[in-house]
Design a protein around this motif. Structure first.
Motif, mmCIF file in Angstrom:
data_model
loop_
_atom_site.group_PDB
_atom_site.id
_atom_site.type_symbol
_atom_site.label_atom_id
_atom_site.label_comp_id
_atom_site.label_asym_id
_atom_site.label_seq_id
_atom_site.Cartn_x
_atom_site.Cartn_y
_atom_site.Cartn_z
ATOM 1 N N PHE A 253 0.827 -1.206 0.000
ATOM 2 C CA PHE A 253 0.000 0.000 0.000
ATOM 3 C C PHE A 253 0.862 1.257 0.000
ATOM 4 N N ILE A 254 1.899 1.267 0.820
ATOM 5 C CA ILE A 254 2.786 2.436 0.876
ATOM 6 C C ILE A 254 3.429 2.669 -0.487
ATOM 7 N N GLY A 255 3.812 1.588 -1.157
ATOM 8 C CA GLY A 255 4.397 1.715 -2.487
ATOM 9 C C GLY A 255 3.445 2.359 -3.474
ATOM 10 N N VAL A 256 2.179 1.946 -3.433
ATOM 11 C CA VAL A 256 1.168 2.526 -4.328
ATOM 12 C C VAL A 256 0.989 4.015 -4.045
ATOM 13 N N ILE A 257 0.850 4.363 -2.778
ATOM 14 C CA ILE A 257 0.637 5.765 -2.397
ATOM 15 C C ILE A 257 1.853 6.615 -2.755
#
Length: 404
Positions: A253-257
């Motif tokens: 999720f952090i990568g996507v954001i």
């Protein structure tokens, strides 16, 4: 017992990858069905260590301290490469395909748990031989295997997960082609000379792209490190709440954001090719360590029940692709290619799905829709949705240790 420290383990893992590459190049079966190099090399080493254990009583152990960081790095790169702007190109077909894929997750877990209970096994075994390893693959299997061992007391969960994921990888490559060829017989195909005016995706033209420089690689490592640091922080914040998630999902999720946020603000655009290279290296080393350290003698009691569950899951996947995926996606050539891809990542992994689709399009003509949808769903959406589905199943009363 002979123990390899962290450096010896890293050397062994790289040698396993080189061995696997040689095996895939030399054995026609492995090359035909695109068996990944770490799987081929790692399984061979595990079998050799099993023979040594049975014949001499000697056992080789490894320092697997790098295994979890490598796994998290892989999921970070999946998130960093998820371009949300490309969702518009998928449109209605993307939404429908996601729904089809989510339906299979529920089917796989229901079938797995039901068969596990019928065979007198822990229901967690049904989840491991369900969407965790089949739709999730080795990375998701390794992540949840660690969770099942530490939190739910399922011994050898990681070993079981690696075995299930490996069988699924092979079976996904075996059934995808035959299923698609059967569907294509009654479908109009574009032909190899068919005109395809759409821009090719990275999977259709994998060798195009800019050169990777040292600066680009340092930037990529920095972003992956931020994903790991922030992902671990978020995971700790969510512990004990209704929104608790495994670390790898938080990292993803952090990568996507991070990637989409920076791109939207105009600060930085992620170099997807560098991210893919780093992700592939991380995944390869993780798989090599996971598979070469398999203690196959500990799986002997589960071998027959596990094979029964996987055989039924393979039949279910084939039937689902023919009667659900193909029909819901339009009963046309694109739907047939999508069905082949679904067999690939529904039992194995996205690379298997791409190989399945390429085998069909090389013979029958291009399918831009399939090569657009499958990478997005198989390498991004599936991991997020799968984590939510697994969490739902773990809330069932048959898992009292979870409720406690």
């Amino acid at each position: 017992m002979y123990h390899l420290d962290i450096y010896g383990t890293l050397v062994a893992a790289t040698l396993v990858l080189l061995l696997g590459r040689k095996l895939v190049q030399s054995v026609p079966f492995l090359e035909k069905y695109t068996i990944p190099e770490p799987v081929a090399g790692g399984l061979l080493v595990a079998l050799v260590l099993l023979a040594v254990k049975q014949s001499t009583g000697w056992e080789v152990s490894f320092d697997l301290s790098l295994q979890e960081p490598l796994m998290l790095m892989f999921f970070a790169t999946i998130g960093l490469n998820a371009n949300l702007a490309s969702l518009k190109a998928g449109g209605k077909s993307l939404v429908i395909f996601v729904c089809v894929v989510v339906g299979l997750l529920f089917v796989q877990n229901t079938v797995g748990i039901a068969l596990a209970k019928m065979l007198g096994l822990d229901p967690l075994m049904g989840l491991l031989a369900g969407s965790i390893t089949l739709s999730g693959g080795h990375g998701t299997g390794g992540a949840w295997g660690k969770v099942f061992t530490e939190r739910y007391g399922f011994e050898n969960a990681t070993e079981v997960a690696m075995a299930c994921a490996t069988f699924g990888l092979i079976l996904g490559g075996l059934i995808g082609g035959p299923v698609a060829r059967m569907l294509v017989k009654n479908t109009k195909t574009p032909g190899l000379g068919g005109e395809d005016t759409e821009l090719p995706t990275a999977f259709e033209k994998p060798y195009t792209g800019r050169l990777i420089t040292p600066l680009v690689m340092v930037e990529t490592i920095a972003m992956v490190s931020i994903c790991l640091l922030a992902g671990r922080f978020i995971e700790k914040l969510l512990q004990g709440t209704a929104f608790e998630l495994p670390t790898f999902v938080c990292v993803l999720f952090i990568g996507v954001i991070l990637s989409n946020g920076l791109s939207l603000l105009g600060f930085y655009r992620v170099f997807d090719r560098a991210v893919s290279v780093l992700g592939n290296v991380s995944l390869s080393l993780f798989l090599a360590m996971a598979l070469m350290s398999l203690k196959l003698w500990q799986l002997a009691s589960l071998a027959l029940p596990m094979l029964i569950i996987l055989a039924v899951q393979t039949l279910v996947m084939a039937l689902y692709a023919v009667f659900v995926t193909y029909r819901v996606m339009g009963k046309n050539f694109d739907a047939a290619v999508l069905s082949a891809g679904h067999c690939g990542f529904g039992l194995g992994a996205t690379p298997t799905a791409i190989a399945n689709m390429q085998a069909i399009t090389d013979r029958c003509g291009p399918s831009h829709v399939a090569f657009l949808l499958v990478p997005m769903v198989g390498a991004f959406f599936i991991d997020i949705v799968n984590a939510a589905v697994i969490k739902l199943y773990l809330l069932l009363p048959m898992f009292p240790s979870v409720a406690g």
